[in-house]
Design a protein around this motif. Sequence first.
Motif, PDB file in Angstrom:
ATOM      1  N   TRP A 170       0.883  -1.159   0.000  1.00 59.52           N
ATOM      2  CA  TRP A 170       0.000   0.000   0.000  1.00 59.52           C
ATOM      3  C   TRP A 170       0.925   1.214   0.000  1.00 59.52           C
ATOM      4  O   TRP A 170       1.683   1.424   0.957  1.00 59.52           O
ATOM      5  CB  TRP A 170      -0.889   0.021   1.235  1.00 59.52           C
ATOM      6  N   SER A 171       0.916   1.991  -1.074  1.00 62.37           N
ATOM      7  CA  SER A 171       1.838   3.116  -1.212  1.00 62.37           C
ATOM      8  C   SER A 171       1.098   4.446  -1.123  1.00 62.37           C
ATOM      9  O   SER A 171       0.151   4.697  -1.887  1.00 62.37           O
ATOM     10  CB  SER A 171       2.576   3.038  -2.559  1.00 62.37           C
ATOM     11  N   PHE A 172       1.523   5.283  -0.184  1.00 63.30           N
ATOM     12  CA  PHE A 172       0.994   6.634  -0.043  1.00 63.30           C
ATOM     13  C   PHE A 172       1.926   7.573  -0.809  1.00 63.30           C
ATOM     14  O   PHE A 172       3.059   7.802  -0.394  1.00 63.30           O
ATOM     15  CB  PHE A 172       0.905   7.026   1.428  1.00 63.30           C
ATOM     16  N   VAL A 173       1.455   8.075  -1.938  1.00 54.11           N
ATOM     17  CA  VAL A 173       2.306   8.815  -2.873  1.00 54.11           C
ATOM     18  C   VAL A 173       2.039  10.316  -2.764  1.00 54.11           C
ATOM     19  O   VAL A 173       0.894  10.774  -2.829  1.00 54.11           O
ATOM     20  CB  VAL A 173       2.063   8.348  -4.323  1.00 54.11           C
ATOM     21  N   PHE A 174       3.142  11.059  -2.634  1.00 49.16           N
ATOM     22  CA  PHE A 174       3.068  12.517  -2.540  1.00 49.16           C
ATOM     23  C   PHE A 174       4.136  13.098  -3.463  1.00 49.16           C
ATOM     24  O   PHE A 174       5.275  12.631  -3.481  1.00 49.16           O
ATOM     25  CB  PHE A 174       3.322  12.958  -1.091  1.00 49.16           C
ATOM     26  N   VAL A 180       5.557   5.027   2.363  1.00 51.64           N
ATOM     27  CA  VAL A 180       5.407   6.391   1.865  1.00 51.64           C
ATOM     28  C   VAL A 180       6.374   6.579   0.705  1.00 51.64           C
ATOM     29  O   VAL A 180       7.564   6.268   0.812  1.00 51.64           O
ATOM     30  CB  VAL A 180       5.693   7.421   2.973  1.00 51.64           C
ATOM     31  N   LEU A 181       5.842   7.108  -0.406  1.00 55.11           N
ATOM     32  CA  LEU A 181       6.642   7.328  -1.612  1.00 55.11           C
ATOM     33  C   LEU A 181       6.585   8.804  -1.990  1.00 55.11           C
ATOM     34  O   LEU A 181       5.510   9.334  -2.290  1.00 55.11           O
ATOM     35  CB  LEU A 181       6.117   6.456  -2.754  1.00 55.11           C
ATOM     36  N   PHE A 182       7.724   9.459  -1.954  1.00 52.11           N
ATOM     37  CA  PHE A 182       7.848  10.872  -2.324  1.00 52.11           C
ATOM     38  C   PHE A 182       8.445  10.945  -3.726  1.00 52.11           C
ATOM     39  O   PHE A 182       9.541  10.452  -3.969  1.00 52.11           O
ATOM     40  CB  PHE A 182       8.735  11.602  -1.325  1.00 52.11           C
ATOM     41  N   ILE A 183       7.721  11.557  -4.660  1.00 54.46           N
ATOM     42  CA  ILE A 183       8.197  11.693  -6.034  1.00 54.46           C
ATOM     43  C   ILE A 183       8.571  13.151  -6.274  1.00 54.46           C
ATOM     44  O   ILE A 183       7.712  14.047  -6.210  1.00 54.46           O
ATOM     45  CB  ILE A 183       7.127  11.236  -7.045  1.00 54.46           C
ATOM     46  N   SER A 184       9.852  13.380  -6.537  1.00 57.10           N
ATOM     47  CA  SER A 184      10.304  14.739  -6.833  1.00 57.10           C
ATOM     48  C   SER A 184      10.007  15.084  -8.279  1.00 57.10           C
ATOM     49  O   SER A 184      10.331  14.322  -9.202  1.00 57.10           O
ATOM     50  CB  SER A 184      11.810  14.869  -6.586  1.00 57.10           C
ATOM     51  N   VAL A 185       9.398  16.261  -8.457  1.00 57.07           N
ATOM     52  CA  VAL A 185       9.102  16.748  -9.808  1.00 57.07           C
ATOM     53  C   VAL A 185      10.116  17.812 -10.216  1.00 57.07           C
ATOM     54  O   VAL A 185       9.854  18.634 -11.095  1.00 57.07           O
ATOM     55  CB  VAL A 185       7.652  17.281  -9.891  1.00 57.07           C
ATOM     56  N   ASP A 186      11.273  17.791  -9.553  1.00 51.63           N
ATOM     57  CA  ASP A 186      12.361  18.733  -9.842  1.00 51.63           C
ATOM     58  C   ASP A 186      13.646  17.944 -10.112  1.00 51.63           C
ATOM     59  O   ASP A 186      14.599  17.999  -9.341  1.00 51.63           O
ATOM     60  CB  ASP A 186      12.559  19.672  -8.640  1.00 51.63           C
ATOM     61  N   PRO A 187      13.680  17.187 -11.230  1.00 51.90           N
ATOM     62  CA  PRO A 187      14.830  16.308 -11.484  1.00 51.90           C
ATOM     63  C   PRO A 187      16.141  17.051 -11.730  1.00 51.90           C
ATOM     64  O   PRO A 187      17.212  16.466 -11.568  1.00 51.90           O
ATOM     65  CB  PRO A 187      14.397  15.516 -12.725  1.00 51.90           C
ATOM     66  N   VAL A 188      16.071  18.327 -12.095  1.00 54.44           N
ATOM     67  CA  VAL A 188      17.292  19.095 -12.366  1.00 54.44           C
ATOM     68  C   VAL A 188      18.077  19.324 -11.082  1.00 54.44           C
ATOM     69  O   VAL A 188      19.291  19.095 -11.024  1.00 54.44           O
ATOM     70  CB  VAL A 188      16.952  20.433 -13.047  1.00 54.44           C
TER      71      VAL A 188
END
Length: 213
Positions: free
Chosen positions: A63-67, A100-108
């Motif tokens: 069960w992944s809580f994605v933010f 908990v899964l944190f996805i960064s939308v700032d790959p640079v």
Amino acid sequence: MNSRYRLLALLLILLTGGLYVLLRPLPHPESAIYFNPPHKLTPFKLAQSDGSALTVESLRGHWSFVFIGYTYCPDICPTTLADLRAVYPALKQQDASSRVLFISVDPVRDDLPRLASYITFFNKEFIAATGPHEELLRLTRELGLVYSMVEHKDAPEHYLIDHSASIVLINPQGEVQAVFRPDAKQGPFPQVSMSALVSDFSRIRALYQREQS
């Protein structure tokens, strides 16, 4: 003869009771948006902070809580991750596969070492990942989330990113099962109610388990 009738009556009562338990309506989440059927994700590939790949397949079994967010975020990201840290034991108590899964939308700016340092500050079990914008934009769209760059005129390298504050729940099949929307009344900026998240997670799991049976 009477004993046979009593036995049949008892069996009928037990059968009726069992059917009631199986068919009785379960409470739905009070705050979360619950998807039935859940939304399937198309294949994607991101890099986790430890260098391993994050794919649809690696989501299965949890069960992944994605933010989504970024490490330079001044408010929503650190506050939400700190809130998730506080309720993480309660989520793990409900289901040991919770994460908990944190996805960064700032790959640079958010390279893997920086992501690793950032996410372990909140909890060593939390996962962080990122990837090229082409992958991120497609994945966030499927998750029902958005983000956009906000340029800084005087210092372009100090740009901000506007992004969704929702938390997406992915089920053990790697599908989007629910979304926890932020409540503007929670503080100076929209935040997900953690008490509602924990409470609704219990309801969502019960619904999911019945649908899988």
